[in-house]
Design a protein around this motif. Structure first.
Motif, PDB file in Angstrom:
ATOM      1  N   ALA A 113       0.832  -1.210   0.000  1.00  0.00           N
ATOM      2  CA  ALA A 113       0.000   0.000   0.000  1.00  0.00           C
ATOM      3  C   ALA A 113       0.859   1.249   0.000  1.00  0.00           C
ATOM      4  CB  ALA A 113      -0.928  -0.005   1.211  1.00  0.00           C
ATOM      5  N   GLY A 114       0.610   2.124  -0.975  1.00  0.00           N
ATOM      6  CA  GLY A 114       1.345   3.368  -1.088  1.00  0.00           C
ATOM      7  C   GLY A 114       2.664   3.246  -1.809  1.00  0.00           C
ATOM      8  N   HIS A 115       3.041   2.031  -2.207  1.00  0.00           N
ATOM      9  CA  HIS A 115       4.331   1.821  -2.868  1.00  0.00           C
ATOM     10  C   HIS A 115       4.200   1.250  -4.282  1.00  0.00           C
ATOM     11  CE1 HIS A 115       6.525   2.647   0.861  1.00  0.00           C
ATOM     12  NE2 HIS A 115       5.625   1.905   1.488  1.00  0.00           N
ATOM     13  N   ILE A 116       2.995   0.995  -4.741  1.00  0.00           N
ATOM     14  CA  ILE A 116       2.807   0.458  -6.091  1.00  0.00           C
ATOM     15  C   ILE A 116       2.935   1.590  -7.105  1.00  0.00           C
ATOM     16  CG2 ILE A 116       1.228  -0.727  -7.658  1.00  0.00           C
ATOM     17  CD1 ILE A 116      -0.111  -1.998  -5.218  1.00  0.00           C
ATOM     18  N   VAL A 117       3.822   1.398  -8.059  1.00  0.00           N
ATOM     19  CA  VAL A 117       3.954   2.370  -9.151  1.00  0.00           C
ATOM     20  C   VAL A 117       2.927   1.997 -10.210  1.00  0.00           C
ATOM     21  CG1 VAL A 117       5.511   3.404 -10.842  1.00  0.00           C
ATOM     22  CG2 VAL A 117       6.411   2.576  -8.646  1.00  0.00           C
ATOM     23  N   ASP A 118       1.930   2.847 -10.368  1.00  0.00           N
ATOM     24  CA  ASP A 118       0.775   2.506 -11.220  1.00  0.00           C
ATOM     25  C   ASP A 118       0.328   3.750 -11.998  1.00  0.00           C
ATOM     26  OD1 ASP A 118      -1.470   1.386 -12.360  1.00  0.00           O
ATOM     27  OD2 ASP A 118      -2.672   1.433 -10.520  1.00  0.00           O
ATOM     28  N   PRO A 119       1.136   4.199 -12.968  1.00  0.00           N
ATOM     29  CA  PRO A 119       0.820   5.449 -13.667  1.00  0.00           C
ATOM     30  C   PRO A 119      -0.344   5.352 -14.649  1.00  0.00           C
ATOM     31  CG  PRO A 119       2.785   4.446 -14.600  1.00  0.00           C
ATOM     32  CD  PRO A 119       2.425   3.619 -13.407  1.00  0.00           C
ATOM     33  N   TYR A 120      -0.799   4.137 -14.977  1.00  0.00           N
ATOM     34  CA  TYR A 120      -1.821   4.007 -16.018  1.00  0.00           C
ATOM     35  C   TYR A 120      -3.124   3.376 -15.530  1.00  0.00           C
ATOM     36  CZ  TYR A 120       2.388   5.094 -18.557  1.00  0.00           C
ATOM     37  OH  TYR A 120       3.547   5.712 -18.970  1.00  0.00           O
ATOM     38  N   GLY A 121      -3.298   3.276 -14.207  1.00  0.00           N
ATOM     39  CA  GLY A 121      -4.578   2.837 -13.673  1.00  0.00           C
ATOM     40  C   GLY A 121      -4.801   1.340 -13.669  1.00  0.00           C
ATOM     41  N   GLY A 122      -3.746   0.559 -13.504  1.00  0.00           N
ATOM     42  CA  GLY A 122      -3.892  -0.887 -13.486  1.00  0.00           C
ATOM     43  C   GLY A 122      -4.729  -1.392 -12.326  1.00  0.00           C
ATOM     44  N   GLN A 123      -4.547  -0.804 -11.126  1.00  0.00           N
ATOM     45  CA  GLN A 123      -5.328  -1.230  -9.971  1.00  0.00           C
ATOM     46  C   GLN A 123      -6.813  -0.940 -10.176  1.00  0.00           C
ATOM     47  OE1 GLN A 123      -3.106  -0.450  -5.997  1.00  0.00           O
ATOM     48  NE2 GLN A 123      -2.279   1.063  -7.437  1.00  0.00           N
ATOM     49  N   ARG A 124      -7.101   0.201 -10.746  1.00  0.00           N
ATOM     50  CA  ARG A 124      -8.495   0.565 -11.026  1.00  0.00           C
ATOM     51  C   ARG A 124      -9.134  -0.450 -11.974  1.00  0.00           C
ATOM     52  NH1 ARG A 124      -8.005   4.981 -14.982  1.00  0.00           N
ATOM     53  NH2 ARG A 124      -7.577   3.132 -16.260  1.00  0.00           N
ATOM     54  N   ASP A 125      -8.404  -0.812 -13.034  1.00  0.00           N
ATOM     55  CA  ASP A 125      -8.972  -1.738 -14.014  1.00  0.00           C
ATOM     56  C   ASP A 125      -9.059  -3.157 -13.476  1.00  0.00           C
ATOM     57  OD1 ASP A 125      -9.430   0.217 -15.901  1.00  0.00           O
ATOM     58  OD2 ASP A 125      -7.485  -0.015 -16.871  1.00  0.00           O
ATOM     59  N   LEU A 126      -8.131  -3.531 -12.590  1.00  0.00           N
ATOM     60  CA  LEU A 126      -8.230  -4.847 -11.945  1.00  0.00           C
ATOM     61  C   LEU A 126      -9.502  -4.932 -11.117  1.00  0.00           C
ATOM     62  CD1 LEU A 126      -4.770  -6.059 -10.553  1.00  0.00           C
ATOM     63  CD2 LEU A 126      -6.232  -7.173 -12.221  1.00  0.00           C
ATOM     64  N   GLN A 127      -9.779  -3.876 -10.370  1.00  0.00           N
ATOM     65  CA  GLN A 127     -10.964  -3.875  -9.518  1.00  0.00           C
ATOM     66  C   GLN A 127     -12.235  -3.885 -10.357  1.00  0.00           C
ATOM     67  OE1 GLN A 127     -10.781  -0.901  -6.480  1.00  0.00           O
ATOM     68  NE2 GLN A 127     -12.384  -1.856  -5.260  1.00  0.00           N
ATOM     69  N   ALA A 128     -12.213  -3.161 -11.489  1.00  0.00           N
ATOM     70  CA  ALA A 128     -13.389  -3.093 -12.360  1.00  0.00           C
ATOM     71  C   ALA A 128     -13.464  -4.273 -13.321  1.00  0.00           C
ATOM     72  CB  ALA A 128     -13.362  -1.786 -13.150  1.00  0.00           C
ATOM     73  N   LYS A 129     -12.417  -5.111 -13.324  1.00  0.00           N
ATOM     74  CA  LYS A 129     -12.332  -6.271 -14.220  1.00  0.00           C
ATOM     75  C   LYS A 129     -12.451  -5.838 -15.687  1.00  0.00           C
ATOM     76  CE  LYS A 129     -13.822  -9.738 -10.886  1.00  0.00           C
ATOM     77  NZ  LYS A 129     -14.679 -10.905 -10.608  1.00  0.00           N
ATOM     78  N   VAL A 130     -11.535  -4.953 -16.059  1.00  0.00           N
ATOM     79  CA  VAL A 130     -11.509  -4.408 -17.419  1.00  0.00           C
ATOM     80  C   VAL A 130     -10.118  -4.613 -18.016  1.00  0.00           C
ATOM     81  CG1 VAL A 130     -11.659  -2.314 -18.816  1.00  0.00           C
ATOM     82  CG2 VAL A 130     -13.294  -2.692 -16.969  1.00  0.00           C
ATOM     83  N   LEU A 131     -10.076  -5.079 -19.260  1.00  0.00           N
ATOM     84  CA  LEU A 131      -8.830  -5.176 -20.015  1.00  0.00           C
ATOM     85  C   LEU A 131      -8.718  -3.916 -20.865  1.00  0.00           C
ATOM     86  CD1 LEU A 131      -9.116  -8.907 -21.178  1.00  0.00           C
ATOM     87  CD2 LEU A 131      -7.763  -8.024 -19.268  1.00  0.00           C
ATOM     88  N   ARG A 132      -7.687  -3.106 -20.590  1.00  0.00           N
ATOM     89  CA  ARG A 132      -7.548  -1.817 -21.264  1.00  0.00           C
ATOM     90  C   ARG A 132      -6.095  -1.630 -21.712  1.00  0.00           C
ATOM     91  NH1 ARG A 132     -10.938   2.236 -20.276  1.00  0.00           N
ATOM     92  NH2 ARG A 132     -11.422   1.385 -18.199  1.00  0.00           N
TER      93      ARG A 132
END
Length: 413
Positions: A113-132
């Motif tokens: 938590a707070g240390h994931i480098v995620d500039p393109y919203g990977g965590q958001r898409d994982l939670q929404a179950k979206v391939l982008r």
């Protein structure tokens, strides 16, 4: 020099799945500095090194720029000033474009938590179950269409982002898929076939138009009717997807899944005036699948199994009505005596075909047990004494073979 674990290892850990392999990216270093620390260079096209102790692969952060169509059409730049965000930007999907510092790589995800480098919203898409897709760089490599389709099959409850699907359609229209290297196509298809829901891969490829380019023989099966009394799902393409998912449900090996995929290709060339019947589709399927296997350079074990299944699956389905002589002829056509283990794979593919029909998913397939018993009976015949006695009686070659066949028929009977 900063080191991060990136890509699938981060994705799978966040999804609660086991992590078997880790990809490492090194930021702020040079090939010379890596070598000086004991890393062993192994990369040909871009700087990759083996860790001196773990032997895991560490790649220098890099950017890629498309220079031409095709697998080798990329200029790679790996330099100390390439940032982690720039490296992540060249990746295919947002859920594969996340990174975690090396110090936390082996800690549980809750420690990230707070240390994931995620500039393109990977965590958001994982939670929404979206391939982008990550950026416009996705369009520079048509292999990524296959990779996304494969991920759709692996994560069957994920949807494809609308703008990503639109981009893939545009790539197909621009002819990018026409230039894919056969080995790369086969590599991605094979991985997708081994997922838990292979049908999703083909659904995605159809939706963006890539299947029509890569496997037109398969693509044309949709909309082709079959007799409803045998195939309640009617549509041949739908039947093929039911068969593929049945093969996955039964945990079949790759060769069986390939045979399932190709066994009915001939139905796509059935004359319209005889539909929904498909007389002689078996031989047409064999001719088509051999061309596909040659085009995609499919391994010989997959090709040979697919050929037998395509040619004989109808006869195997009807084998409950065959007498001992006919059963022996079927075994011979399947080369079940010489290739006993492969014959079991043939029957597995036929079971997937029989159960890959609407309403037949839980049906038994007694043909398999009966044919395996017939095979065992034929194999139990000791051929040496028969051949010796026949030779002493003055018989030769084919005549000796006929005596052995007669003995096997008797054992089956």
């Amino acid at each position: 020099m900063n080191v991060f674990v990136v890509g699938g290892a981060v994705r799978d850990a966040l999804m609660g799945q086991s992590v078997n392999d880790r990809d490492w990216v090194v930021v702020g270093s040079t090939p010379e500095a890596m070598t000086a620390q004991g890393y062993v260079p192994v990369g040909k096209d871009f700087p990759v090194f083996l860790h001196p102790q773990s032997r895991e692969e560490y790649a220098l952060a890099r950017t890629e720029r498309k220079t031409a169509r095709g697998y080798k059409g990329f200029a790679v730049q790996a330099a100390p000033n390439v940032t982690l965000e720039e490296d992540l930007a060249r990746r295919d999907l947002t859920l594969n474009a996340m990174a975690v510092p090396e110090a936390l790589a082996h800690e549980p995800p809750k420690a990230w938590a707070g240390h994931i480098v995620d500039p393109y919203g990977g965590q958001r898409d994982l939670q929404a179950k979206v391939l982008r897709h990550v950026t416009g760089a996705f369009a520079e490599d048509p292999v990524r269409i296959l990779r996304l389709a494969r991920f759709a099959a692996r994560f069957a409850d994920f949807s494809v982002a609308g703008d990503t699907m639109a981009l893939m359609r545009q790539m197909v229209e621009d002819g990018e898929v026409d230039h894919l290297v056969p080995e790369r196509v086969w590599q991605e298809l094979a991985k997708g076939l081994m997922t838990s829901k292979p049908s999703r891969m083909f659904e995605v490829l159809r939706e963006c138009g890539a299947l029509k380019v890569l496997l037109p023989e398969l693509d044309r099966l949709w909309g082709v009717p079959q007799r409803a009394e045998y195939h309640p799902e009617v549509d041949t393409g739908v039947h093929m997807m039911l068969v593929m998912d049945m093969a996955a449900q039964l945990h079949m090996p790759l060769a069986v899944r390939v045979a399932c995929l190709f066994h009915d290709l001939g139905k796509g060339s059935t004359p319209a005036d005889v539909l929904p019947r498909h007389i002689g589709h078996e031989n047409r399927s064999v001719k088509l699948l051999l061309k596909v296997c040659e085009r995609l350079r499919v391994p010989s074990d997959c090709k040979e199994l697919a050929e037998v299944v395509a040619r004989e699956h109808g006869n195997i389905h009807r084998s409950g009505d065959l007498n001992a002589e006919a059963l022996m002829r079927l075994l011979e056509r399947c080369d079940a005596i010489r290739q006993a283990e492969r014959f079991q794979r043939v029957l597995q593919a036929c079971e997937c075909d029989a159960r890959g029909r609407l309403g037949f998913e839980d049906s038994a397939y007694p043909q398999a047990m009966r044919l395996l018993q017939a095979q065992q009976a034929a194999l139990s015949v000791e051929t040496a004494p028969i051949a010796q006695a026949a030779a002493q009686a003055g018989l030769k070659g084919p005549q000796i073979g006929e005596r052995i066949t007669q003995a096997r028929v008797q054992a089956i009977r």
